[in-house]
Design an enzyme around this catalytic site. Structure first.
Site, mmCIF file in Angstrom:
data_model
loop_
_atom_site.group_PDB
_atom_site.id
_atom_site.type_symbol
_atom_site.label_atom_id
_atom_site.label_comp_id
_atom_site.label_asym_id
_atom_site.label_seq_id
_atom_site.Cartn_x
_atom_site.Cartn_y
_atom_site.Cartn_z
ATOM 1 N N HIS A 241 -23.476 -0.753 -27.965
ATOM 2 C CA HIS A 241 -22.274 -0.018 -27.556
ATOM 3 C C HIS A 241 -21.929 1.088 -28.573
ATOM 4 O O HIS A 241 -21.886 2.264 -28.223
ATOM 5 C CB HIS A 241 -21.066 -0.975 -27.471
ATOM 6 C CG HIS A 241 -21.225 -2.126 -26.538
ATOM 7 N ND1 HIS A 241 -21.326 -2.007 -25.176
ATOM 8 C CD2 HIS A 241 -21.287 -3.460 -26.787
ATOM 9 C CE1 HIS A 241 -21.435 -3.206 -24.621
ATOM 10 N NE2 HIS A 241 -21.413 -4.104 -25.573
HETATM 11 O O1 RIB Z 1 -16.748 -3.298 -25.658
HETATM 12 C C1 RIB Z 1 -17.564 -3.030 -26.769
HETATM 13 C C2 RIB Z 1 -16.730 -2.609 -27.929
HETATM 14 O O2 RIB Z 1 -15.858 -3.658 -28.305
HETATM 15 C C3 RIB Z 1 -17.578 -2.332 -29.184
HETATM 16 O O3 RIB Z 1 -16.940 -1.338 -29.940
HETATM 17 C C4 RIB Z 1 -17.564 -3.638 -29.914
HETATM 18 O O4 RIB Z 1 -17.700 -3.467 -31.329
HETATM 19 C C5 RIB Z 1 -16.181 -4.134 -29.604
HETATM 20 O O5 RIB Z 1 -15.299 -3.546 -30.546
#
Ligand code: RIB
Ligand code: CA
Length: 317
Positions: A241
């Site tokens: 992500h």
């Molecule tokens: O949904 C994914 C996000 O949420 C990423 O930034 C992960 O680190 C959590 O913070």
């Protein structure tokens, strides 16, 4: 070409750590500072992790600024089931010799006002610090060259709830403020980030054999994410992500964007934190929300190879 000055706003968190590794290993970027925010784990643990990672990477030249220790309005929620109690899975980071500075929001205001239209903000946690910077100086986010934020889900399901992605779920009011701020925003939603993952087989067959300190850190850090996925019967993959948000800044040709009219739901048991996109054809009275550039496509293999090469010196076959 001169490196792009960036401020990295983060809640480390496993994928945050991978993203910071990529940012620091990329000559296209000049990391001016790291801002920590309450998110995956508490602000104290996020800050300790950011400092420890910079110590491990021998980058104590990069300052860390403590940010918000709670969301703007809602009660805090955490993601320790994914990232582990200490936010780094099974990895143990060194204790930093450096202390964090205070007031991340003030640092953001300082950087954006001193270098208008030059600094890119890469935000990979809840957007509380960015929203606080905008409250300190309305219009300051629009002074950024651009804001790249990992968050939301346009048509993909949520991951923190049926409707909301974690960063927006953890501080929906901040997400709404940033979307409404007029910043030159590129959103990196789950629609894109769930197209790119570190598969368990790649970790086992390619990263473990490297047997370097950074490879060991990555293997240990992602262990909890994989175990949690396996426990739920999901794919054993670590979605990248946050690294994808860094990728947008260093290799934009790997990504395809679409514009949507967006806003964020801040109330509702079922919908708090939901990113709402008005995709109606020519609705009477115009579409709701604000036009935002959203990353919806990624050349997954190209990005994964870039990530592995830059962070672990692992050459693509
Ligand atoms: O949904 C994914 C996000 O949420 C990423 O930034 C992960 O680190 C959590 O913070
Ligand atoms: Ca994060």
């Amino acid at each position: 070409m001169a490196p792009i000055p960036i401020v990295f706003d983060t809640d480390p968190g496993v994928d945050d750590a991978l993203a910071l590794m990529l940012a620091l290993a990329s000559p296209e970027l000049d990391v001016m500072g790291v801002c920590t925010v309450n998110g995956n784990v508490s602000l104290d643990i996020c800050t300790r992790n950011a400092l420890g990672l910079l110590q491990l990477l021998e980058r104590n030249d990069v300052p860390v600024y403590r940010g918000a220790d709670q969301p703007l309005v809602r009660e805090p929620v955490y993601a320790t089931e994914v990232h582990g109690k200490e936010g780094m899975g099974a990895a143990v980071l060194p204790v930093s010799h450096v202390a964090a500075k205070e007031n991340a929001a003030a640092f953001l205001v300082e950087q954006l006002t001193q270098r208008p239209e030059e600094v890119t903000v890469i935000a990979v946690g809840p957007l509380t610090n960015l929203a606080l910077a905008e409250k300190i100086m309305p219009g300051v986010l629009a002074k950024a060259k651009r804001v790249v934020a990992m968050g939301g889900a346009v048509v993909a399901p949520g991951n923190a709830s049926a409707t909301a992605e974690f960063n927006f779920y953890a501080d929906p009011h901040a997400a709404q403020d940033v979307i409404r701020s007029g910043a030159k925003l590129t959103l990196v939603p789950l629609d894109a980030t769930q197209q790119v993952g570190l598969a368990e087989a790649v970790i086992r067959e390619k990263i473990v054999p490297l047997d370097t300190p950074m490879a060991k850190f990555v293997v240990d850090a992602v262990a909890n994410v994989l175990a949690y996925g396996e426990q739920l019967g999901r794919d054993t993959v670590v979605y990248l992500h946050d690294p994808l948000a860094v990728g947008v800044a260093i290799a934009p040709s790997m990504f395809d964007c679409l514009q949507f009219s967006l806003d964020v739901e801040t109330v509702g048991d079922l919908t708090m934190g939901q990113l709402v996109s008005d995709r109606r054809q020519a609705p009477v009275g115009g579409r709701l929300g604000h036009t935002v550039n959203c990353v919806m496509g990624v050349q997954a293999d190209r990005f994964l190879n870039l990530f592995l090469e830059r962070t672990l010196n692992l050459q693509a076959e």
